[in-house]
Enzyme design. Structure first.
Site, PDB file in Angstrom:
ATOM      1  N   MET A   1      37.239  39.027  53.596  1.00  0.00           N
ATOM      2  CA  MET A   1      37.853  37.716  54.258  1.00  0.00           C
ATOM      3  C   MET A   1      38.219  37.270  52.812  1.00  0.00           C
ATOM      4  SD  MET A   1      34.252  36.538  56.482  1.00  0.00           S
ATOM      5  CE  MET A   1      33.418  35.781  55.760  1.00  0.00           C
TER       6      MET A   1
ATOM      7  N   TYR B   1      40.305  35.333  49.579  1.00  0.00           N
ATOM      8  CA  TYR B   1      39.740  34.302  48.721  1.00  0.00           C
ATOM      9  C   TYR B   1      39.242  35.148  47.654  1.00  0.00           C
ATOM     10  CZ  TYR B   1      39.239  30.299  46.363  1.00  0.00           C
ATOM     11  OH  TYR B   1      39.529  28.190  45.395  1.00  0.00           O
ATOM     12  N   LEU B   2      39.954  36.075  47.084  1.00  0.00           N
ATOM     13  CA  LEU B   2      39.782  37.462  46.278  1.00  0.00           C
ATOM     14  C   LEU B   2      39.097  37.377  44.419  1.00  0.00           C
ATOM     15  CD1 LEU B   2      42.562  40.080  47.491  1.00  0.00           C
ATOM     16  CD2 LEU B   2      39.819  39.521  48.148  1.00  0.00           C
TER      17      LEU B   2
ATOM     18  N   GLU C   1      36.731  38.803  41.188  1.00  0.00           N
ATOM     19  CA  GLU C   1      36.241  40.703  40.441  1.00  0.00           C
ATOM     20  C   GLU C   1      35.645  40.731  41.582  1.00  0.00           C
ATOM     21  OE1 GLU C   1      38.145  41.840  38.202  1.00  0.00           O
ATOM     22  OE2 GLU C   1      38.754  40.541  38.632  1.00  0.00           O
TER      23      GLU C   1
ATOM     24  N   HIS D   1      35.498  41.765  44.377  1.00  0.00           N
ATOM     25  CA  HIS D   1      36.548  42.434  45.652  1.00  0.00           C
ATOM     26  C   HIS D   1      37.355  43.423  44.646  1.00  0.00           C
ATOM     27  CE1 HIS D   1      35.613  38.065  47.353  1.00  0.00           C
ATOM     28  NE2 HIS D   1      35.637  38.922  48.517  1.00  0.00           N
TER      29      HIS D   1
ATOM     30  N   GLN E   1      31.985  36.245  63.693  1.00  0.00           N
ATOM     31  CA  GLN E   1      30.910  36.038  62.315  1.00  0.00           C
ATOM     32  C   GLN E   1      30.246  34.829  62.222  1.00  0.00           C
ATOM     33  OE1 GLN E   1      33.125  38.906  59.543  1.00  0.00           O
ATOM     34  NE2 GLN E   1      31.451  37.299  57.753  1.00  0.00           N
TER      35      GLN E   1
ATOM     36  N   GLY F   1      30.819  45.839  49.278  1.00  0.00           N
ATOM     37  CA  GLY F   1      29.232  45.107  48.164  1.00  0.00           C
ATOM     38  C   GLY F   1      28.263  45.563  48.489  1.00  0.00           C
TER      39      GLY F   1
ATOM     40  N   GLN G   1      24.223  43.609  55.528  1.00  0.00           N
ATOM     41  CA  GLN G   1      25.151  44.224  55.941  1.00  0.00           C
ATOM     42  C   GLN G   1      25.939  45.457  55.728  1.00  0.00           C
ATOM     43  OE1 GLN G   1      29.015  41.380  55.561  1.00  0.00           O
ATOM     44  NE2 GLN G   1      30.029  42.804  54.080  1.00  0.00           N
TER      45      GLN G   1
ATOM     46  N   SER H   1      33.085  33.990  47.316  1.00  0.00           N
ATOM     47  CA  SER H   1      34.279  33.063  47.660  1.00  0.00           C
ATOM     48  C   SER H   1      33.305  31.234  47.986  1.00  0.00           C
ATOM     49  CB  SER H   1      34.264  33.243  48.837  1.00  0.00           C
ATOM     50  OG  SER H   1      35.404  34.517  48.600  1.00  0.00           O
TER      51      SER H   1
END
Ligand code: PAJ
Length: 281
Positions: free
Chosen positions: A21, A23-24, A26, A28, A55, A147, A153, A186
């Protein structure tokens, strides 16, 4: 996106997808590196950036969710990402005045999605499974990287992939943390300086549970350990525990006795910000 993916497939290239989503951070980027390893130098790595309205609950942070596409683009370029896929909502969910023509099809995982995050966020995973199914169909990846930070998830998406026969291999990469143990997220951006200090409670609770499991002579009762850890966390004035759960890592089945190998997950409000973390004990 699909047209490009088909060309890559014809050229014999493997496609690796990292859904985000934006706003990356480390965390990500570590997934991007895993994706590159999996598809090789000739392969194609796609990062999707899409703040998926489906979501978020009605009371949640969709409109405030941090966004910085220029910075995300720089990070992806530096990391050797081939394509950033940023679909507009109009392409993802057809809406409009005419209800009869609006988006009305969803992917729903009905077992694992009811627990933990699903209790507080009842429509969250329906949004995740639906959007990830759509991203799989747009990007046509061979490999998709997620992740371990979002353990439930990842488990739900594994189940969806198996149940619906998506020809995608899911890879789950370890959680990246700040030096003090706070999992990168994020949403950490929402924390005030004081809350940031208190946010380390999630990691400390995990460490404390690990210590308990290591030193206990017999398995500990989950109920007791939950109560103990809740108290430990809530000594901090800004912290309020949403849940602490102990379960089998493969099935997410809750356990009554906590021992070595048990998975622990927790969600804690620090001020208004809801943080999650998890780990193997
Ligand atoms: P987002 O929160 O942006 O996370 C994108 C991916 O990065 C997820 O697979 C998440 O587990 C992983 N990630 C986040 N923090 C991490 C950390 N500290 N270390 C390692 N990996 C981390 O999760 C989502 O977006 C969305 O639900 C999505 C799957 C994109 C569907 O909309």
């Amino acid at each position: 996106m699909q047209r490009m993916a088909r060309i890559w497939q014809r050229e014999g290239r493997k496609i690796g997808l990292v859904p985000t989503m934006g706003y990356l951070h480390e965390g990500h980027m570590s997934l991007v590196h895993v994706a590159r390893k999996k598809v090789g130098a000739e392969g194609r790595v796609v990062v999707s950036i899409y703040v998926n309205p489906l979501q978020f609950g009605p009371q949640e942070d969709f409109s405030h969710y941090p966004r910085d596409l220029a910075r995300d683009t720089r990070l992806c370029r530096a990391a050797g990402v081939d394509v950033i896929f940023v679909p507009p909502t109009a392409d993802m969910y057809v809406s409009g005045a005419e209800e009869a023509k609006a988006h009305s099809t969803y992917v729903i995982e009905e077992t694992l999605a009811r627990r933990m995050e699903g209790v507080t966020r009842p429509t969250h995973f329906r949004g995740v499974t639906t959007v990830v199914a759509k991203l799989f169909l747009a990007v046509l990846p061979e490999v998709a990287v997620f992740g371990a930070k979002d353990f439930q998830q990842a488990a739900i998406l594994q189940r969806m992939t198996r149940d619906l026969n998506f020809p995608v291999r899911l890879v789950v990469a370890p959680t990246k943390r700040e030096p003090d143990g706070l999992a990168l997220s994020s949403r950490n951006k929402y924390l005030s300086a004081e809350e940031r200090v208190q946010a380390v409670a999630l990691w400390q609770a995990l460490q404390r549970a690990r210590q308990t499991v290591r030193t206990a002579k017999a398995p500990r009762l989950a109920q007791e350990l939950k109560a103990e850890l809740s108290q430990f966390i809530q000594i901090r004035p800004a912290a309020r525990v949403d849940y602490i759960e102990f379960f089998e890592p493969d099935t997410l089945a809750p356990v009554t006795e906590v021992k070595s190998g048990t998975q622990m997950a927790l969600a804690v409000y620090v001020g208004k910000t809801r943080l999650i973390d998890n780990g193997r004990l």
